[in-house]
Motif scaffolding. Structure first.
Motif, short mmCIF file in Angstrom:
data_model
loop_
_atom_site.label_atom_id
_atom_site.label_comp_id
_atom_site.label_asym_id
_atom_site.label_seq_id
_atom_site.Cartn_x
_atom_site.Cartn_y
_atom_site.Cartn_z
N MET A 142 0.84 -1.20 0.00
CA MET A 142 0.00 0.00 0.00
C MET A 142 0.87 1.24 0.00
O MET A 142 1.96 1.26 0.59
N VAL A 143 0.39 2.29 -0.66
CA VAL A 143 1.06 3.59 -0.64
C VAL A 143 0.03 4.62 -0.19
O VAL A 143 -1.01 4.78 -0.82
N ARG A 144 0.34 5.29 0.90
CA ARG A 144 -0.54 6.32 1.43
C ARG A 144 0.23 7.64 1.50
O ARG A 144 1.46 7.65 1.58
N GLU A 145 -0.52 8.73 1.51
CA GLU A 145 0.12 10.03 1.63
C GLU A 145 0.86 10.14 2.96
O GLU A 145 1.95 10.71 3.04
N HIS A 146 0.27 9.55 4.00
CA HIS A 146 0.91 9.56 5.32
C HIS A 146 0.89 8.13 5.87
O HIS A 146 -0.12 7.68 6.40
N MET A 147 1.99 7.44 5.73
CA MET A 147 2.13 6.10 6.28
C MET A 147 2.50 6.22 7.76
O MET A 147 3.45 6.93 8.12
N THR A 148 1.77 5.53 8.61
CA THR A 148 2.01 5.59 10.04
C THR A 148 2.41 4.21 10.55
O THR A 148 2.36 3.21 9.83
N ALA A 149 2.79 4.17 11.83
CA ALA A 149 3.15 2.89 12.45
C ALA A 149 1.97 1.92 12.41
O ALA A 149 2.16 0.71 12.27
N LYS A 150 0.76 2.46 12.49
CA LYS A 150 -0.44 1.61 12.42
C LYS A 150 -0.50 0.87 11.10
O LYS A 150 -0.80 -0.33 11.05
N HIS A 151 -0.22 1.56 10.02
CA HIS A 151 -0.25 0.93 8.70
C HIS A 151 0.84 -0.13 8.56
O HIS A 151 0.62 -1.17 7.95
N HIS A 152 1.98 0.13 9.15
CA HIS A 152 3.06 -0.85 9.12
C HIS A 152 2.65 -2.10 9.89
O HIS A 152 2.90 -3.23 9.43
N ARG A 153 2.02 -1.90 11.05
CA ARG A 153 1.58 -3.05 11.86
C ARG A 153 0.54 -3.88 11.13
O ARG A 153 0.42 -5.09 11.34
N ARG A 154 -0.25 -3.24 10.30
CA ARG A 154 -1.27 -3.95 9.52
C ARG A 154 -0.67 -4.76 8.36
O ARG A 154 -1.40 -5.46 7.66
N GLY A 155 0.60 -4.64 8.18
CA GLY A 155 1.24 -5.37 7.09
C GLY A 155 1.06 -4.74 5.73
O GLY A 155 1.11 -5.43 4.71
N GLU A 156 0.86 -3.42 5.67
CA GLU A 156 0.57 -2.77 4.40
C GLU A 156 1.79 -2.68 3.47
O GLU A 156 1.63 -2.33 2.31
N LEU A 157 2.97 -2.98 3.98
CA LEU A 157 4.14 -3.00 3.11
C LEU A 157 4.25 -4.29 2.33
O LEU A 157 5.05 -4.39 1.39
N HIS A 158 3.47 -5.29 2.72
CA HIS A 158 3.45 -6.56 1.97
C HIS A 158 2.09 -7.21 2.15
O HIS A 158 1.81 -7.85 3.16
N LYS A 159 1.24 -7.07 1.15
CA LYS A 159 -0.11 -7.65 1.16
C LYS A 159 -0.12 -8.88 0.27
O LYS A 159 0.19 -8.81 -0.92
N ARG A 160 -0.51 -9.99 0.83
CA ARG A 160 -0.56 -11.25 0.09
C ARG A 160 -1.84 -11.34 -0.74
O ARG A 160 -2.91 -10.90 -0.30
N THR A 161 -1.74 -11.92 -1.91
CA THR A 161 -2.89 -12.00 -2.81
C THR A 161 -3.39 -13.43 -3.01
O THR A 161 -4.31 -13.65 -3.79
N PHE A 162 -2.80 -14.37 -2.29
CA PHE A 162 -3.19 -15.78 -2.47
C PHE A 162 -2.96 -16.51 -1.17
O PHE A 162 -1.97 -16.28 -0.47
N VAL A 163 -3.88 -17.42 -0.85
CA VAL A 163 -3.75 -18.28 0.33
C VAL A 163 -3.56 -19.71 -0.18
O VAL A 163 -4.52 -20.35 -0.65
N GLY A 164 -2.32 -20.18 -0.14
CA GLY A 164 -2.04 -21.51 -0.66
C GLY A 164 -0.57 -21.68 -0.98
O GLY A 164 0.26 -20.84 -0.60
N PRO A 165 -0.22 -22.74 -1.68
CA PRO A 165 1.19 -23.04 -1.97
C PRO A 165 1.87 -21.94 -2.76
O PRO A 165 1.27 -21.30 -3.62
N GLU A 166 3.14 -21.74 -2.46
CA GLU A 166 3.94 -20.73 -3.14
C GLU A 166 4.92 -21.38 -4.11
O GLU A 166 5.35 -22.52 -3.92
#
Length: 355
Positions: A142-166
């Motif tokens: 995710m890219v926000r105008e104001h990235m905060t510690a809350k957004h980092h804790r939510r994992g917004e720097l790496h959002k997964r798009t699939f649940v299953g084998p890699e």
């Protein structure tokens, strides 16, 4: 120039060898972000790649910037070309023009307010050279105008798009569809697919949540899918985007977003867990659209909510009672209670209307 009448530069490009990748960028009123988007692709694109823009009658000067960018990259190893709609066709119509006019073996959609992460195209090329999957799924940040510690804790720097084998070839259509649905990331820009995967598929005109309609169908059509858990796309959260400007039309379209999936999946050997994941997304759409109707039309939303329940019943692959039992069996008490509330409300509204 119309979408069906390419420029002379387009005709010249068509006569060259088929590019291995088409990066497809729909443009409408995104001038503040457009240069960053295009540059993120061109900076890592070499020979054998085309970056195709379709400009959909912008009123903010985006069209002039597109022409400037095409001129700027005229001598680049990758081909940057543009098509300009004569009349506004919306995001679905613009994406359909991109599908029709693209020359590449693989298609990668990129929204014009987002951008590609450095190294993503070379990483994709290495993967395709080695494995040649029909479809590749990537992660995003995710890219926000104001990235905060809350957004980092939510994992917004790496959002997964699939649940299953890699990092393996997935040929079980049930596994692929379930993984897409459970992740809930239904955007097409995280799915890079071969041209033939798109055969017969087009974005529904005049509809919002068109990605949610198309993404499961891509999963059904790909002969094999590869999930590469790398962050290749930067997704911008901004005011004015579709998800930040909700209204009654969007509520209606969300309620019907999965309407085509039952026909497409007919005869496919989908297991119980996949059917549950499908029904869960349909339930989320029903609840989300009902909440929107209540928010924007509180005095007269009754008929809409009852209609959303009908759309839910048509979209879900398992009976509503079975879905509620599944929630309870899994300990999803809050989801079960929320679903029961909206189902009962819709049923009472439907009963009242019938009386």
């Amino acid at each position: 120039m119309t979408a069906s009448s390419p420029t002379s530069a387009d005709s010249a490009a068509a006569s060259l060898d088929t590019p291995w990748l088409s990066v497809l960028i729909p443009v409408h009123n995104v001038r503040p972000y457009l240069a960053e988007c295009v540059e993120s692709a061109m900076a890592q694109a070499g020979a054998g790649i085309e970056v195709l823009i379709v400009e959909d009658c912008s009123t903010d000067g985006s069209d002039a910037l597109v022409r400037e960018l095409v001129e700027r990259y005229a001598g680049h190893a990758a081909r940057l070309r543009a098509i300009f709609h004569e009349r506004n066709q919306g995001i679905s119509g613009t994406r359909n023009t991109l599908l029709r006019e693209a020359h590449g073996a693989y298609f990668w959609f990129l929204d014009s307010d987002d951008y590609l992460m450095p190294g993503s195209i070379p990483a994709l090329r290495a993967l395709i050279d080695r494995e040649a999957p029909a479809m590749v799924l990537c992660d995003y940040r995710m890219v926000r105008e104001h990235m905060t510690a809350k957004h980092h804790r939510r994992g917004e720097l790496h959002k997964r798009t699939f649940v299953g084998p890699e990092r393996q070839h997935l040929t079980d259509v049930s596994l692929v569809l379930r993984g897409l649905l459970l992740a809930g990331q239904m955007h097409v820009w995280s799915k890079i697919a071969r041209r033939e995967v798109w055969d017969g598929l087009r974005f529904p005109l005049g509809r919002y949540f068109e990605d949610m309609t198309l993404s499961p169908l891509l999963g059904l059509q790909a002969r094999d899918t590869w999930y590469e858990p790398q962050v290749w796309v930067a997704y911008r959260q901004r005011e004015g985007s579709i998800l930040h400007t909700l209204n009654l039309d969007k509520a209606e379209h969300l309620a019907h977003a999965l309407a085509d999936l039952r026909v497409a999946a007919q005869g496919r050997p989908l297991d119980h867990e996949t059917l549950f994941a499908w029904a869960h997304i349909a339930a989320r759409n029903f609840i989300g659209s009902s909440r929107m109707a209540q928010r924007f039309e509180p005095a007269t939303c009754d008929r809409r909510i009852a209609g959303f329940r009908l759309a839910f019943e048509e979209a879900t692959p398992i009976p509503l009672r079975d879905l509620a039992r599944e929630y309870l069996r899994r300990g999803w008490w809050v989801r079960a209670l929320r679903l029961r509330y909206w189902l009962r409300r819709a049923e009472s509204l439907r009963t009242t209307s019938a009386a």
